[in-house]
Design a protein around this motif. Structure first.
Motif, PDB file in Angstrom:
ATOM      1  N   ARG A 167       8.396  18.229  17.875  1.00  0.00           N
ATOM      2  CA  ARG A 167       9.810  18.457  17.592  1.00  0.00           C
ATOM      3  C   ARG A 167      10.002  19.190  16.271  1.00  0.00           C
ATOM      4  NH1 ARG A 167      15.109  14.394  17.772  1.00  0.00           N
ATOM      5  NH2 ARG A 167      15.966  15.774  19.344  1.00  0.00           N
ATOM      6  N   GLU A 209      11.155  21.542  21.275  1.00  0.00           N
ATOM      7  CA  GLU A 209      12.007  20.449  21.735  1.00  0.00           C
ATOM      8  C   GLU A 209      11.652  19.987  23.149  1.00  0.00           C
ATOM      9  OE1 GLU A 209      14.068  18.861  19.877  1.00  0.00           O
ATOM     10  OE2 GLU A 209      15.364  17.755  21.267  1.00  0.00           O
ATOM     11  N   GLN A 248      10.759  16.115  23.971  1.00  0.00           N
ATOM     12  CA  GLN A 248      11.537  15.275  24.886  1.00  0.00           C
ATOM     13  C   GLN A 248      10.705  14.781  26.057  1.00  0.00           C
ATOM     14  OE1 GLN A 248      15.534  16.006  25.779  1.00  0.00           O
ATOM     15  NE2 GLN A 248      16.055  16.806  23.765  1.00  0.00           N
ATOM     16  N   LEU A 252      10.742  10.903  26.532  1.00  0.00           N
ATOM     17  CA  LEU A 252      11.249  10.293  27.765  1.00  0.00           C
ATOM     18  C   LEU A 252      10.143   9.518  28.484  1.00  0.00           C
ATOM     19  CD1 LEU A 252      13.660  13.151  28.836  1.00  0.00           C
ATOM     20  CD2 LEU A 252      14.305  10.863  28.067  1.00  0.00           C
ATOM     21  N   GLU A 258      15.383   8.696  16.663  1.00  0.00           N
ATOM     22  CA  GLU A 258      15.545   9.778  17.630  1.00  0.00           C
ATOM     23  C   GLU A 258      15.436   9.335  19.084  1.00  0.00           C
ATOM     24  OE1 GLU A 258      12.893  12.836  16.079  1.00  0.00           O
ATOM     25  OE2 GLU A 258      14.445  13.407  14.639  1.00  0.00           O
ATOM     26  N   TYR A 259      14.902   8.145  19.303  1.00  0.00           N
ATOM     27  CA  TYR A 259      14.825   7.667  20.684  1.00  0.00           C
ATOM     28  C   TYR A 259      16.144   7.092  21.210  1.00  0.00           C
ATOM     29  CZ  TYR A 259       9.796   8.477  21.446  1.00  0.00           C
ATOM     30  OH  TYR A 259       8.568   9.058  21.639  1.00  0.00           O
ATOM     31  N   LEU A 311      18.201   9.097  23.502  1.00  0.00           N
ATOM     32  CA  LEU A 311      17.522   9.409  24.759  1.00  0.00           C
ATOM     33  C   LEU A 311      17.364   8.173  25.638  1.00  0.00           C
ATOM     34  CD1 LEU A 311      14.805  11.768  23.231  1.00  0.00           C
ATOM     35  CD2 LEU A 311      16.803  12.452  24.552  1.00  0.00           C
ATOM     36  N   ASN A 343      19.896  16.133  18.679  1.00  0.00           N
ATOM     37  CA  ASN A 343      19.336  16.205  20.031  1.00  0.00           C
ATOM     38  C   ASN A 343      19.805  17.482  20.736  1.00  0.00           C
ATOM     39  OD1 ASN A 343      17.742  15.087  22.089  1.00  0.00           O
ATOM     40  ND2 ASN A 343      19.594  14.477  23.180  1.00  0.00           N
ATOM     41  N   PRO A 357      20.863  18.151  24.311  1.00  0.00           N
ATOM     42  CA  PRO A 357      21.130  17.482  25.593  1.00  0.00           C
ATOM     43  C   PRO A 357      20.758  18.331  26.803  1.00  0.00           C
ATOM     44  CG  PRO A 357      23.087  17.480  24.185  1.00  0.00           C
ATOM     45  CD  PRO A 357      22.062  18.310  23.499  1.00  0.00           C
ATOM     46  N   THR A 398      17.309  17.589  27.626  1.00  0.00           N
ATOM     47  CA  THR A 398      17.179  16.250  28.197  1.00  0.00           C
ATOM     48  C   THR A 398      17.480  16.286  29.691  1.00  0.00           C
ATOM     49  OG1 THR A 398      18.100  15.500  26.097  1.00  0.00           O
ATOM     50  CG2 THR A 398      17.796  13.829  27.807  1.00  0.00           C
ATOM     51  N   GLU A 399      18.565  16.979  30.029  1.00  0.00           N
ATOM     52  CA  GLU A 399      18.931  17.078  31.447  1.00  0.00           C
ATOM     53  C   GLU A 399      17.802  17.685  32.265  1.00  0.00           C
ATOM     54  OE1 GLU A 399      22.510  19.326  31.785  1.00  0.00           O
ATOM     55  OE2 GLU A 399      23.764  17.677  31.066  1.00  0.00           O
ATOM     56  N   LYS A 415      14.817  15.287  32.556  1.00  0.00           N
ATOM     57  CA  LYS A 415      15.112  14.158  33.443  1.00  0.00           C
ATOM     58  C   LYS A 415      15.032  14.596  34.894  1.00  0.00           C
ATOM     59  CE  LYS A 415      17.460  10.757  30.688  1.00  0.00           C
ATOM     60  NZ  LYS A 415      18.719  10.347  30.060  1.00  0.00           N
TER      61      LYS A 415
END
Ligand code: SF4
Ligand code: SF4
Lengths: 264, 445
Positions: free
Chosen positions: A70, A75, A79, A83, A111-112, A115, B263, B265, B268-269, B272
């Motif tokens: 990170r 990034e 992540q 995750l 930072e978690y 998420l 973050n 996002p 993240t999407e 996931k």
């Protein structure tokens, strides 16, 4: 040295047996793989065992928190790691995590949550100080009594998370003479490893950052430099060694100092 | 003749004054609007939570100058100028009212002895401010304090720093010329503290000369103030205004959690979705421009980073504390802020002229800030810790890094290796997961 083998249970075993532990020990990449940092891991686990703390580790299920990825700008990779870890941690219903690495600590703690990973995250210096306060761990100076010790603040413990006192209280419990370097606490100088610098050469300059920090160390000339981060450990050890001072000034993690004082 | 010299011009003076006041207000508001518009070019970010804590931060950090006191000597002298500046506003209100109405010392008949006290107090503060100004000029130009001598400070930034100090000298000079001449003209009736002591200097002057000096001081003062007002938005001195909103919108706990990176996002999407393909696809706005990952240019940064850039006083406390800078790397967090502001101003003009779609072929990264600078940061947060006006240079650095890696794949080879290890082994080094527990056996050997 204790002859008894210390049992280090895996979280998967604990869960399979329907058991529970007080805390999950997050070992981290450095704590698992780096030769020098593994000594910190062992010292800390001996202390946990000594204080009767029930704990478990993730073992092969632990992957890098993603901090260096990170900070380097990747990034996606961060992540992915985050995750994955969150999935594992949530699967085991982990609530409390202790780690000896300020980078893992910062990432897990700060930072978690966005998420989906909400845990109580504690740095090992805070955890040990807690054990001390609860009387579960007693610390006596032993060989360290009266020794001159300087504490090097890790950026991710100090400035990033405001933890300046816990490590110092532990050192004071060792009955040492705590001498501060001229740049300490919120003004502490970085060791040069953060922000993924650990994993690449520094840009062109006049010095490396750890050489600059070593100047502070040599100026204070303590018997020991106490660190609380495996990456600071590498940087400071290298810096002191380069000046051929490793005999006079020894770099140790606080957990190692306490374990040694307790003859563990 | 007397009448002509004093009363007639008063009417003319009134007209001139009101015109200058109007022009100043106009010029100031045009520039202020431009700055506001430029800051709004940044990405949205909600910083409106916990208003009480924010007010507290603003009071402590901006009004109370808490961070300045990490560095005692400049803090004390800066405080002198700051307090003098704040309190002098009372006198300024009177001067403006005098100018608008043509009445001389409009508050004097109303306040009497209290008026004497206030002006005397202002005079005393002005003396302190004078001393502080001289100290600051010497620190910059004679003692050559290192943080004012670095590369990014040559040329305009150096001049900017000095101009304001010279204007301050001029202001103090005008205040005392005005008050002393006025005191002599009125036989010391006002009873001002410092100008009272200065009266002997002017005692031999004719009434005409004294009137001239009084008017010179008055006009000099007010014209300098107006010029200052027009000048501020172009200068690092904008911090006297923006330090307040910047502290308000700054990091909340004023210490902890500097370690948290914003973050992304969108990523993240995507991840996931990768981990669980049964999840519904996120709805996409078909009209939205494809957003970049990280920041290539100023508009990709959060508006707070842009407000940061306008707030920077170019004091260099950040760069002084920066480990990369101390060890001779190109990186200077102050320069990051100055470059961001320069590019933002340029981009603002560009957008005003050619519209937001037009590409001027330049960007913050590479043209203003090099990849080498960006990569040298250890994210130690020393710069953030030191900044007296709540600026965070690391946020900009890290957004630029994200762009370099995610959009340009501009990464040092060693980082690519580390990325590869993390991706394949879940560890930063090229070691298998099965080695993760080797230490247990070692411990129990
Ligand atoms: S965070 Fe980066 S820019 Fe700021 S002081 Fe540390 S190394 Fe310098
Ligand atoms: S960022 Fe802050 S510390 Fe750095 S020069 Fe600007 S005002 Fe000073």
């Amino acid at each position: 040295m204790s002859d008894n083998k210390i049992k280090v249970p895996l979280m998967s075993e604990v869960a399979a047996n329907g058991g529970e532990v007080e805390v999950l020990f997050w070992v981290g990449c450095a704590g698992s793989f780096d030769d020098r940092a593994r000594k910190i891991t062992k010292a800390f686990v001996k202390l946990l065992n000594h204080a009767g703390v029930t704990f478990a580790i993730l073992g092969e299920e632990e992957v890098c928190t993603g901090d260096p990825a990170r900070r380097a700008g990747n990034e996606f990779l961060f992540q992915m790691q985050a995750l994955t870890n969150i999935e594992t941690l949530n699967m085991y219903g982990v609530k409390k995590i202790v780690t000896a690495c300020p980078h893992c600590f910062n990432t897990l703690k700060n930072e978690y949550p966005v998420l989906g990973g909400d845990y109580e995250v504690i740095h090992h210096t805070q955890f040990l100080q807690g054990l001390l306060e609860e009387g579960r761990l007693t610390v006596e100076g032993g060989d360290f009594k009266g020794k001159k010790i300087s504490f090097h603040d890790s950026c991710y413990l100090g400035r990033a998370n405001g933890i300046y006192e816990a490590p110092r209280k532990l050192l004071q419990a060792l009955d040492v003479e705590l001498v501060e370097m001229k740049r300490c606490k919120s003004r502490g100088l970085c060791c040069g490893a953060g922000g993924a610098q650990m994993f690449k050469e520094e840009e062109e300059g006049t010095l490396r950052v750890n050489q600059e920090r070593t100047k502070d160390i040599l100026e204070t000339a303590p018997d020991f430099v106490a660190a609380a981060c495996p990456f600071c450990m590498t940087m400071l050890t290298d810096g002191v060694k380069e000046k051929d001072k490793q005999e006079e000034i020894r770099v140790r993690d606080i957990a190692e100092l306490i374990a040694e004082a307790e003859d563990l | 003749m007397e009448l002509l010299l004093i009363d007639m011009p008063r009417l003319v003076q009134q007209v001139i004054f009101n015109s200058i006041l109007l022009v100043t207000a106009l010029l100031f508001s045009i520039k202020a609007k431009e700055i506001y518009r430029n800051i709004k070019m940044g990405k949205a970010e909600d910083r409106s939570d916990q208003p009480q804590q924010r007010l507290k931060n603003m009071t402590l950090l901006a009004l109370g100058q808490k961070k300045m006191f990490r560095n005692m000597i400049p803090a004390v002298f800066h405080l002198c100028i700051y307090v003098a500046f704040l309190v002098t506003q009372i006198e300024l209100i009177e001067i403006i009212l005098d100018g608008m109405t043509g009445i001389h010392r409009i508050f004097w008949p109303m306040l009497g002895g209290f008026y004497t006290f206030i002006i005397s107090f202002i005079e005393l503060l002005s003396v302190f401010a004078l001393v502080a100004t001289i100290v600051f000029l010497s620190r910059r130009n004679l003692l050559k304090v290192p943080r004012f001598q670095m590369d990014e400070m040559s040329g305009w930034p150096k001049l900017d720093g000095n101009i304001i100090l010279y204007v301050e000298l001029f202001l103090v000079f005008c205040i005392f010329t005005m008050n002393t001449a006025d005191m002599v003209l009125h036989n010391g009736e006002y009873g001002f503290l410092v100008s009272g002591m200065l009266m002997p200097l002017f005692s031999g002057f004719s009434e005409g000369t004294l009137h001239f000096l009084e008017r010179f001081g008055w006009w000099g003062h007010i014209v300098a103030v107006f010029a200052f007002l027009i000048y501020i938005p172009f200068s690092k001195h904008l911090h006297i205004v923006l330090a307040f909103p910047n502290a308000y919108f700054g990091a909340l706990d004023g210490g902890a959690n500097k370690g948290e990176m914003a973050n992304m996002p969108r990523i993240t999407e995507e991840i996931k979705l990768m981990m669980d393909p049964s999840l519904p696809m996120p709805e996409e706005d078909p009209n939205a421009a494809p957003a970049r990952f990280g920041a290539k240019d100023v508009e990709d940064l959060s508006w707070k980073s842009l407000l940061d850039a306008y707030t920077c006083t170019e004091c260099g406390r950040c760069t002084d504390a920066c480990p990369a800078n101390q060890t001779g790397k190109l990186l200077s967090p102050r320069k990051i802020m100055m470059a961001t502001r320069d590019r933002l101003e340029e981009k603002g003009r560009e957008v005003a002229k050619n519209g937001p779609e037009h590409d001027d072929g330049k960007a913050l990264i590479h043209d203003y800030i090099s990849a080498e600078e960006v990569k040298a940061c250890t994210t130690c947060n020393a710069c953030v810790e030191e900044c007296p006006v709540s600026i965070n240079p690391v946020n900009i650095i890290l957004e630029l890094r994200r762009y370099l890696i995610l959009e340009e794949a501009n990464s040092p080879e060693e980082w690519n290796l580390m990325f590869g290890n993390v991706e394949t082994n879940g560890a930063v080094w090229k070691l298998p997961a099965s080695d993760r527990m080797k230490w247990i056996d070692e411990m129990n050997e």
